[in-house]
Design a protein around this motif. Structure first.
Motif, PDB file in Angstrom:
ATOM      1  N   GLN A  95       0.828  -1.191   0.000  1.00 47.41           N
ATOM      2  CA  GLN A  95       0.000   0.000   0.000  1.00 47.41           C
ATOM      3  C   GLN A  95       0.874   1.257   0.000  1.00 47.41           C
ATOM      4  OE1 GLN A  95      -2.666  -0.141   3.223  1.00 47.41           O
ATOM      5  NE2 GLN A  95      -4.199   1.096   2.208  1.00 47.41           N
ATOM      6  N   GLY A  96       0.570   2.200  -0.871  1.00 45.43           N
ATOM      7  CA  GLY A  96       1.316   3.438  -0.953  1.00 45.43           C
ATOM      8  C   GLY A  96       2.469   3.398  -1.947  1.00 45.43           C
ATOM      9  N   ASP A  97       2.785   2.232  -2.487  1.00 41.64           N
ATOM     10  CA  ASP A  97       3.837   2.154  -3.495  1.00 41.64           C
ATOM     11  C   ASP A  97       3.333   2.741  -4.811  1.00 41.64           C
ATOM     12  OD1 ASP A  97       5.627   0.996  -1.800  1.00 41.64           O
ATOM     13  OD2 ASP A  97       5.218  -1.057  -2.457  1.00 41.64           O
ATOM     14  N   ARG A  98       4.251   3.166  -5.618  1.00 38.17           N
ATOM     15  CA  ARG A  98       3.893   3.736  -6.909  1.00 38.17           C
ATOM     16  C   ARG A  98       4.082   2.703  -8.017  1.00 38.17           C
ATOM     17  NH1 ARG A  98       3.979   9.621  -7.356  1.00 38.17           N
ATOM     18  NH2 ARG A  98       4.238  10.457  -5.283  1.00 38.17           N
ATOM     19  N   PHE A  99       3.385   2.948  -9.103  1.00 33.78           N
ATOM     20  CA  PHE A  99       3.486   2.088 -10.276  1.00 33.78           C
ATOM     21  C   PHE A  99       4.567   2.635 -11.208  1.00 33.78           C
ATOM     22  CE2 PHE A  99      -0.848   1.500  -8.771  1.00 33.78           C
ATOM     23  CZ  PHE A  99      -0.960   0.122  -8.776  1.00 33.78           C
ATOM     24  N   VAL A 100       5.759   2.821 -10.681  1.00 35.17           N
ATOM     25  CA  VAL A 100       6.836   3.465 -11.428  1.00 35.17           C
ATOM     26  C   VAL A 100       7.315   2.577 -12.576  1.00 35.17           C
ATOM     27  CG1 VAL A 100       9.151   4.445 -11.283  1.00 35.17           C
ATOM     28  CG2 VAL A 100       7.538   4.807  -9.430  1.00 35.17           C
ATOM     29  N   PHE A 101       7.470   1.292 -12.333  1.00 36.61           N
ATOM     30  CA  PHE A 101       7.956   0.398 -13.378  1.00 36.61           C
ATOM     31  C   PHE A 101       6.987   0.370 -14.557  1.00 36.61           C
ATOM     32  CE2 PHE A 101       8.932  -3.994 -14.966  1.00 36.61           C
ATOM     33  CZ  PHE A 101      10.179  -3.683 -15.468  1.00 36.61           C
ATOM     34  N   ALA A 103       4.941   2.764 -15.348  1.00 35.89           N
ATOM     35  CA  ALA A 103       5.016   4.079 -15.984  1.00 35.89           C
ATOM     36  C   ALA A 103       6.216   4.188 -16.912  1.00 35.89           C
ATOM     37  CB  ALA A 103       5.078   5.168 -14.923  1.00 35.89           C
ATOM     38  N   VAL A 104       7.345   3.667 -16.484  1.00 40.41           N
ATOM     39  CA  VAL A 104       8.557   3.733 -17.310  1.00 40.41           C
ATOM     40  C   VAL A 104       8.363   2.943 -18.603  1.00 40.41           C
ATOM     41  CG1 VAL A 104      10.975   3.023 -17.426  1.00 40.41           C
ATOM     42  CG2 VAL A 104      10.130   4.200 -15.406  1.00 40.41           C
ATOM     43  N   ILE A 105       7.799   1.767 -18.505  1.00 43.14           N
ATOM     44  CA  ILE A 105       7.569   0.956 -19.709  1.00 43.14           C
ATOM     45  C   ILE A 105       6.576   1.647 -20.641  1.00 43.14           C
ATOM     46  CG2 ILE A 105       6.715  -1.252 -20.581  1.00 43.14           C
ATOM     47  CD1 ILE A 105       7.693  -2.507 -17.973  1.00 43.14           C
ATOM     48  N   GLU A 106       5.532   2.219 -20.086  1.00 46.59           N
ATOM     49  CA  GLU A 106       4.517   2.912 -20.899  1.00 46.59           C
ATOM     50  C   GLU A 106       5.101   4.166 -21.551  1.00 46.59           C
ATOM     51  OE1 GLU A 106       0.465   3.092 -22.314  1.00 46.59           O
ATOM     52  OE2 GLU A 106       1.747   1.537 -21.516  1.00 46.59           O
ATOM     53  N   LEU A 107       5.941   4.887 -20.838  1.00 46.20           N
ATOM     54  CA  LEU A 107       6.574   6.074 -21.414  1.00 46.20           C
ATOM     55  C   LEU A 107       7.581   5.685 -22.500  1.00 46.20           C
ATOM     56  CD1 LEU A 107       6.999   8.287 -18.239  1.00 46.20           C
ATOM     57  CD2 LEU A 107       5.397   8.624 -20.125  1.00 46.20           C
ATOM     58  N   LEU A 108       8.240   4.541 -22.352  1.00 46.42           N
ATOM     59  CA  LEU A 108       9.114   4.050 -23.420  1.00 46.42           C
ATOM     60  C   LEU A 108       8.311   3.690 -24.668  1.00 46.42           C
ATOM     61  CD1 LEU A 108      11.717   1.832 -21.531  1.00 46.42           C
ATOM     62  CD2 LEU A 108      12.140   3.974 -22.747  1.00 46.42           C
ATOM     63  N   ALA A 109       7.140   3.104 -24.472  1.00 45.59           N
ATOM     64  CA  ALA A 109       6.258   2.806 -25.609  1.00 45.59           C
ATOM     65  C   ALA A 109       5.835   4.098 -26.303  1.00 45.59           C
ATOM     66  CB  ALA A 109       5.031   2.025 -25.141  1.00 45.59           C
ATOM     67  N   SER A 110       5.520   5.099 -25.509  1.00 43.68           N
ATOM     68  CA  SER A 110       5.142   6.394 -26.060  1.00 43.68           C
ATOM     69  C   SER A 110       6.285   7.011 -26.860  1.00 43.68           C
ATOM     70  CB  SER A 110       4.718   7.318 -24.919  1.00 43.68           C
ATOM     71  OG  SER A 110       4.412   8.590 -25.392  1.00 43.68           O
ATOM     72  N   MET A 150      -2.161   9.045 -26.049  1.00 40.48           N
ATOM     73  CA  MET A 150      -2.825   8.226 -25.028  1.00 40.48           C
ATOM     74  C   MET A 150      -1.820   7.463 -24.176  1.00 40.48           C
ATOM     75  SD  MET A 150      -6.241   6.852 -26.944  1.00 40.48           S
ATOM     76  CE  MET A 150      -6.920   6.071 -25.495  1.00 40.48           C
ATOM     77  N   THR A 151      -0.764   6.916 -24.787  1.00 37.14           N
ATOM     78  CA  THR A 151       0.230   6.205 -23.980  1.00 37.14           C
ATOM     79  C   THR A 151       1.043   7.171 -23.134  1.00 37.14           C
ATOM     80  OG1 THR A 151       1.758   6.211 -25.855  1.00 37.14           O
ATOM     81  CG2 THR A 151       0.452   4.218 -25.517  1.00 37.14           C
ATOM     82  N   LEU A 152       1.271   8.380 -23.626  1.00 40.86           N
ATOM     83  CA  LEU A 152       1.970   9.381 -22.825  1.00 40.86           C
ATOM     84  C   LEU A 152       1.138   9.764 -21.599  1.00 40.86           C
ATOM     85  CD1 LEU A 152       4.410  11.305 -22.562  1.00 40.86           C
ATOM     86  CD2 LEU A 152       3.052  12.981 -23.836  1.00 40.86           C
ATOM     87  N   MET A 157      -0.122   9.103 -15.849  1.00 38.91           N
ATOM     88  CA  MET A 157      -1.087   8.722 -14.805  1.00 38.91           C
ATOM     89  C   MET A 157      -0.499   7.670 -13.878  1.00 38.91           C
ATOM     90  SD  MET A 157      -4.943   8.732 -16.375  1.00 38.91           S
ATOM     91  CE  MET A 157      -4.659   7.601 -17.698  1.00 38.91           C
ATOM     92  N   TYR A 158       0.252   6.729 -14.431  1.00 33.82           N
ATOM     93  CA  TYR A 158       0.883   5.708 -13.596  1.00 33.82           C
ATOM     94  C   TYR A 158       1.923   6.310 -12.663  1.00 33.82           C
ATOM     95  CZ  TYR A 158      -1.232   2.006 -16.365  1.00 33.82           C
ATOM     96  OH  TYR A 158      -2.117   1.161 -16.984  1.00 33.82           O
ATOM     97  N   LEU A 159       2.594   7.370 -13.111  1.00 39.04           N
ATOM     98  CA  LEU A 159       3.600   8.010 -12.254  1.00 39.04           C
ATOM     99  C   LEU A 159       2.986   8.633 -11.001  1.00 39.04           C
ATOM    100  CD1 LEU A 159       6.175   9.759 -14.597  1.00 39.04           C
ATOM    101  CD2 LEU A 159       6.562   7.868 -13.029  1.00 39.04           C
TER     102      LEU A 159
END
Length: 165
Positions: A95-101, A103-110, A150-152, A157-159
């Motif tokens: 609980q409270g952790d971020r979805f950073v990994f 987000a990084v993969i999604e931003l790389l796709a973007s 949309m991926t950006l 949002m994941y960040l």
């Protein structure tokens, strides 16, 4: 919080679907010569009533096309991987952790989508034959730019997303 997660999941799935359509559909470049059938060209084929491979797509003159092909495929793979990682992290993160990994993969796709669409914008006349150079951008090209945004947005949002009760 469940509603927000459902919205983000649906947004991510919509971006992935648009990315698949942009990569696969045969309408990156549209040529409509007077009195003849409309010719649709994508990253692999040019089609009117029959399809034929893009000429010289394996040569150094079409290296830009190969860059677009590779980055669009990589973007599609990264978008699917980030969706899978998001679902895994949804159940595994504390609980409270971020979805950073994710987000990084999604931003790389973007980033890959942006590179592919930008290279296609700048170099599309270089790898089309002379008869196809007097055309315009098609629906798949537009979908590629929409899936980029949309991926950006999804990656951002994941960040900022935190897992709460």
């Amino acid at each position: 919080m469940l509603i927000i997660l459902a919205f983000i999941l649906l947004f991510h799935v919509a971006a992935a679907i648009l990315l698949f359509v942009a990569t696969i559909h045969n309408a990156w470049w549209v040529v409509s010569p007077a009195g003849r059938d409309v010719i649709y060209a994508d990253l692999w084929y040019s089609c009117n009533s029959t399809c034929y491979p893009v000429e010289n797509s394996h040569t150094a003159d079409a290296a830009f096309l190969q860059i677009v092909q590779a980055t669009m495929i990589l973007a599609t793979i990264l978008c699917c991987v980030s969706l899978f990682v998001f679902i895994l992290q949804l159940f595994k993160l504390q609980q409270g952790d971020r979805f950073v990994f994710t987000a990084v993969i999604e931003l790389l796709a973007s980033l890959c989508i942006m590179i592919a669409a930008s290279v296609y914008s700048a170099q599309n006349k270089r790898f089309h034959v002379a008869s196809l150079q007097e055309g315009s951008y098609g629906s798949s090209y537009v979908l590629a730019w929409i899936s980029f945004s949309m991926t950006l947005i999804s990656g951002l949002m994941y960040l900022v997303l935190r897992k709460r009760k």
